[in-house]
Scaffold this motif. Structure first.
Motif, short mmCIF file in Angstrom:
data_model
loop_
_atom_site.label_atom_id
_atom_site.label_comp_id
_atom_site.label_asym_id
_atom_site.label_seq_id
_atom_site.Cartn_x
_atom_site.Cartn_y
_atom_site.Cartn_z
N LEU A 6 -11.82 -6.72 4.17
CA LEU A 6 -12.80 -5.98 3.37
C LEU A 6 -12.49 -6.09 1.88
O LEU A 6 -13.40 -6.32 1.07
CB LEU A 6 -12.81 -4.52 3.81
CG LEU A 6 -13.78 -3.61 3.07
CD1 LEU A 6 -15.21 -3.99 3.42
CD2 LEU A 6 -13.50 -2.17 3.40
N VAL A 7 -11.23 -5.97 1.52
CA VAL A 7 -10.84 -6.11 0.11
C VAL A 7 -11.14 -7.51 -0.40
O VAL A 7 -11.64 -7.69 -1.52
CB VAL A 7 -9.34 -5.75 -0.07
CG1 VAL A 7 -8.84 -6.16 -1.44
CG2 VAL A 7 -9.13 -4.27 0.16
N ALA A 8 -10.88 -8.53 0.41
CA ALA A 8 -11.16 -9.91 0.00
C ALA A 8 -12.66 -10.14 -0.16
O ALA A 8 -13.09 -10.80 -1.12
CB ALA A 8 -10.59 -10.89 1.00
N LEU A 48 0.82 -1.20 0.00
CA LEU A 48 0.00 0.00 0.00
C LEU A 48 0.85 1.26 0.00
O LEU A 48 0.47 2.28 -0.58
CB LEU A 48 -0.93 0.00 1.22
CG LEU A 48 -1.85 -1.22 1.33
CD1 LEU A 48 -2.62 -1.16 2.63
CD2 LEU A 48 -2.77 -1.29 0.15
N VAL A 108 -14.94 -7.87 -0.91
CA VAL A 108 -15.38 -7.17 -2.11
C VAL A 108 -14.94 -7.93 -3.36
O VAL A 108 -15.68 -8.04 -4.33
CB VAL A 108 -14.82 -5.72 -2.13
CG1 VAL A 108 -14.98 -5.08 -3.49
CG2 VAL A 108 -15.49 -4.90 -1.06
N THR A 109 -13.74 -8.49 -3.32
CA THR A 109 -13.24 -9.23 -4.47
C THR A 109 -14.05 -10.51 -4.70
O THR A 109 -14.40 -10.82 -5.84
CB THR A 109 -11.76 -9.61 -4.26
OG1 THR A 109 -11.03 -8.40 -4.04
CG2 THR A 109 -11.20 -10.33 -5.45
N PHE A 124 -8.74 -4.15 6.78
CA PHE A 124 -8.70 -3.64 5.41
C PHE A 124 -8.59 -4.78 4.40
O PHE A 124 -9.31 -4.81 3.41
CB PHE A 124 -7.52 -2.67 5.25
CG PHE A 124 -7.29 -2.25 3.84
CD1 PHE A 124 -8.13 -1.34 3.23
CD2 PHE A 124 -6.24 -2.79 3.11
CE1 PHE A 124 -7.92 -0.95 1.91
CE2 PHE A 124 -6.02 -2.42 1.80
CZ PHE A 124 -6.87 -1.49 1.20
N TYR A 125 -7.68 -5.71 4.65
CA TYR A 125 -7.51 -6.83 3.72
C TYR A 125 -8.72 -7.76 3.71
O TYR A 125 -9.05 -8.34 2.68
CB TYR A 125 -6.22 -7.60 4.02
CG TYR A 125 -5.00 -6.97 3.40
CD1 TYR A 125 -4.83 -6.95 2.02
CD2 TYR A 125 -4.03 -6.39 4.18
CE1 TYR A 125 -3.71 -6.37 1.45
CE2 TYR A 125 -2.90 -5.81 3.63
CZ TYR A 125 -2.76 -5.81 2.25
OH TYR A 125 -1.65 -5.23 1.68
#
Length: 88
Positions: free
Chosen positions: A76-78, A17, A80-81, A73-74
């Protein structure tokens, strides 16, 4: 020793990041995700556990807090992915 391990886990998770590309043109996030899709989350969990077992006081608080934030954060990203990019 556990505090150093927790700090190292945090640095490995924040590196993609902070510096998206190295001077040699290597994409740090692709390098981190090439190990496993869930590898950043495993690093986050390890960082939280190691921070909890580390030195008492403010160091423990900040290591657990920072690792928890980057872990969230990771996650949440996972999410969403995995669930956000599906076609209807």
């Amino acid at each position: 020793m556990c505090s150093i391990g927790s700090g190292f886990c945090f640095l490995l998770m924040i590196l993609p990041l902070a510096f998206p590309y190295s001077p040699g043109g290597v994409d740090w996030l692709d390098l981190l995700l090439s190990v496993n899709f869930y590898f950043p989350m495993m690093l986050g969990a390890a960082g939280i556990v190691l921070g909890w077992l580390g030195v008492k006081g403010n160091v423990r608080f900040y290591l657990v807090l920072l690792n928890s934030l980057i872990f969230a954060f990771y996650v949440l990203v996972a999410l969403v992915t995995v669930f956000g990019f599906q076609e209807p």
